[in-house]
Design a protein around this motif. Structure first.
Motif, PDB file in Angstrom:
ATOM      1  N   LEU A   1       9.650  -4.782   6.086  1.00 57.95           N
ATOM      2  CA  LEU A   1       8.531  -4.790   7.035  1.00 57.95           C
ATOM      3  C   LEU A   1       8.602  -6.023   7.928  1.00 57.95           C
ATOM      4  CD1 LEU A   1       5.482  -3.567   4.901  1.00 57.95           C
ATOM      5  CD2 LEU A   1       6.760  -2.276   6.624  1.00 57.95           C
ATOM      6  N   ALA A   2       8.952  -7.158   7.334  1.00 59.35           N
ATOM      7  CA  ALA A   2       9.067  -8.389   8.125  1.00 59.35           C
ATOM      8  C   ALA A   2      10.183  -8.264   9.154  1.00 59.35           C
ATOM      9  CB  ALA A   2       9.321  -9.576   7.203  1.00 59.35           C
TER      10      ALA A   2
ATOM     11  N   MET B   1       1.458  -4.230  16.969  1.00 55.86           N
ATOM     12  CA  MET B   1       2.181  -3.444  15.973  1.00 55.86           C
ATOM     13  C   MET B   1       2.890  -4.360  14.985  1.00 55.86           C
ATOM     14  SD  MET B   1       3.652  -0.462  18.537  1.00 55.86           S
ATOM     15  CE  MET B   1       4.939   0.060  17.405  1.00 55.86           C
ATOM     16  N   GLY B   2       3.536  -5.390  15.507  1.00 54.24           N
ATOM     17  CA  GLY B   2       4.227  -6.319  14.623  1.00 54.24           C
ATOM     18  C   GLY B   2       3.267  -7.029  13.679  1.00 54.24           C
ATOM     19  N   ARG B   3       2.125  -7.442  14.195  1.00 54.20           N
ATOM     20  CA  ARG B   3       1.144  -8.132  13.358  1.00 54.20           C
ATOM     21  C   ARG B   3       0.594  -7.224  12.278  1.00 54.20           C
ATOM     22  NH1 ARG B   3      -2.026  -8.961  17.040  1.00 54.20           N
ATOM     23  NH2 ARG B   3      -3.591  -7.365  16.578  1.00 54.20           N
TER      24      ARG B   3
ATOM     25  N   ARG C   1      -1.436  -4.915   7.455  1.00 52.55           N
ATOM     26  CA  ARG C   1      -1.724  -3.637   6.792  1.00 52.55           C
ATOM     27  C   ARG C   1      -0.578  -3.219   5.876  1.00 52.55           C
ATOM     28  NH1 ARG C   1      -6.116  -2.704   5.746  1.00 52.55           N
ATOM     29  NH2 ARG C   1      -5.811  -0.418   5.722  1.00 52.55           N
ATOM     30  N   SER C   2       0.183  -4.193   5.406  1.00 48.54           N
ATOM     31  CA  SER C   2       1.356  -3.871   4.582  1.00 48.54           C
ATOM     32  C   SER C   2       0.967  -3.206   3.273  1.00 48.54           C
ATOM     33  CB  SER C   2       2.175  -5.134   4.312  1.00 48.54           C
ATOM     34  OG  SER C   2       1.409  -6.097   3.606  1.00 48.54           O
ATOM     35  N   ASP C   3      -0.172  -3.577   2.690  1.00 49.87           N
ATOM     36  CA  ASP C   3      -0.568  -2.973   1.416  1.00 49.87           C
ATOM     37  C   ASP C   3      -0.727  -1.463   1.554  1.00 49.87           C
ATOM     38  OD1 ASP C   3      -0.527  -5.437   0.257  1.00 49.87           O
ATOM     39  OD2 ASP C   3      -2.707  -5.709   0.211  1.00 49.87           O
TER      40      ASP C   3
ATOM     41  N   LEU D   1      10.620   1.039   1.633  1.00 48.10           N
ATOM     42  CA  LEU D   1      10.088  -0.110   2.381  1.00 48.10           C
ATOM     43  C   LEU D   1       9.714  -1.198   1.393  1.00 48.10           C
ATOM     44  CD1 LEU D   1       7.727   1.552   5.025  1.00 48.10           C
ATOM     45  CD2 LEU D   1       9.975   0.554   5.434  1.00 48.10           C
ATOM     46  N   ASP D   2       9.825  -2.434   1.817  1.00 45.64           N
ATOM     47  CA  ASP D   2       9.338  -3.567   1.036  1.00 45.64           C
ATOM     48  C   ASP D   2       8.921  -4.656   2.015  1.00 45.64           C
ATOM     49  OD1 ASP D   2      11.725  -4.850   1.861  1.00 45.64           O
ATOM     50  OD2 ASP D   2      12.761  -4.299   0.013  1.00 45.64           O
TER      51      ASP D   2
END
Length: 412
Positions: free
Chosen positions: A79-80, A38-40, A45-47, A74-75
């Protein structure tokens, strides 16, 4: 998106229940793999996630207040941060399912064990990060889940489910149906979520006070238990012996985000400091774009400004005689979420901390620290402020269990 909210919740609950054995029996390595996956994927898949979030933000522009839009946004940085919290969660050892034992007569032994609840529901405000927070806690505690968010964040929540949560479970060898997202903005889905005690016996409730209180009453009528996080608002008391530089810094730290429950809401100032301190506090508030609400107040002292549409950038100021009165006001006129005393006088600090009965009590520290990750090193499903036995404060995976007593022959 479905147009049948009751049918959608029932389908999600049944699918989660059918998939729960796969999650319940998952070993530590599988759960760790699911969480790290999930973290990865929050990065990989951030885009797709940010595209869905931009659509939610566009729809909310001009409809939601700025503080609520901030909660929705979100940015890459957020997300990080979410990914880092999940990674930290993945490294925490699972609690031993065996709590303890006791010898009984006739060669028997009693074992107290921890067991997952089964399927847990969650209804929460339009904050996309909560989708990840709750899902990760459910996976870590081996509970299946049915998640429902406010319509403003639904696109972001669906993207997080489809792009992050579901594939990470599948890659770890866990049935991905164990975590469900309710794919309708219809508010009837929230009522449906608290109406099925055999299927979804426990529901986490987060959101505005009246909405959550109404759902809690509905749940009680159906025999569904709830962990409710409805009210917030941090209190800061500046004592007569405070370091004013420290106090002003804590005022600013408590207002870094206006739409969160543990922000500074009520600022109490010892009467001997009032005349000198108020102008300095006003300077800080002016710089932050926050309006002071001064006495005489036309509202309750504990009014939670984060829930006041259009007035979120407000803090209530009031004078008090000392630590005892400050603690009384924090107890009687606020939600009891969190309060801090700013003082260099240890006796005054102890007087305040001993008298305050709320969930989080702080000395020379911001109430913004009342957060699962900040205090306990694990994301939270919410903050419970109930004044009864049970999980209180930040609720994490450690709290999402049932006690079970097993009696068996000692020699076997």
């Amino acid at each position: 998106m479905t147009t049948d909210p009751h049918g959608e919740v029932l389908r999600a609950g049944r699918d989660a229940s059918a998939a729960h054995p796969s999650l319940r029996s998952a070993g530590p390595d599988a759960v760790r793999a699911a969480l790290t996956g999930m973290g990865r994927r929050l990065t990989d898949r951030s885009d797709a996630v940010l595209e869905a979030n931009r659509a939610d933000l566009d729809a909310a522009e001009g409809v939601l207040a700025p503080a609520l839009i901030d909660r929705l946004r979100l940015d890459a940085t957020r997300l990080a941060r979410m990914a880092a919290q999940i990674e930290a969660l993945s490294r925490i050892d699972d609690p031993d399912p065996l709590v303890g034992t006791r010898a009984l007569p006739d060669g028997l032994v009693m074992e107290e064990r921890r067991r997952p609840v089964g399927v847990i529901g969650a209804n929460y405000e339009a904050r996309p990060n909560v989708t990840i927070d709750v899902a990760s806690q459910l996976v870590k505690s081996r509970n299946a889940g049915v998640l429902r968010t406010g319509g403003a964040a639904l696109g972001s929540a669906v993207a997080l489910h489809d792009e992050v949560i579901r594939p990470a479970l599948a890659e770890a060898g866990i049935d991905p149906a164990a975590i469900q997202i309710v794919r309708t903005a219809d508010r009837e889905a929230a009522r449906a979520l608290v109406a099925h005690p055999r299927l979804i016996p426990l529901v986490i409730l987060r959101g505005s006070g009246e909405t959550t209180a109404s759902l809690a009453r509905e749940a009680a009528a159906h025999g569904v238990r709830t962990l409710a996080h409805a009210d917030g608002g941090g209190v800061l008391y500046i004592d007569h012996a405070a370091d004013m530089g420290r106090a002003l810094a804590l005022v600013e730290r408590g207002l870094d985000r206006l739409g969160v429950c543990n922000r500074l809401n009520l600022l109490l100032i010892a009467a001997p400091l009032w005349v000198d301190a108020v102008p300095r506090v006003h300077e800080v508030l002016d710089r932050l774009g926050v309006r002071p609400s001064m006495p005489p107040h036309g509202h309750p002292l504990g009014l939670e400004w984060a829930l006041e549409d259009g007035s979120e950038a407000t803090v209530t100021l009031a004078p008090v005689e000392g630590a005892a009165e400050a603690a009384r006001i924090a107890n009687d006129e606020t939600s009891g979420l969190a309060a801090t005393v700013v003082t260099e006088d240890a006796a005054a600090a102890e007087e305040f901390l001993s008298a305050y009965a709320g969930t989080g009590a702080f000395w020379n520290a911001t109430t913004r620290l009342l957060d699962g990750f900040e205090l306990l090193g694990a994301p939270e499903t919410g903050i419970n402020v109930d004044h009864v036995p049970g999980p209180r404060g930040p609720v994490t995976f450690r709290d999402l269990v049932l006690r079970q007593y097993v009696v068996r022959p000692e020699a076997m």
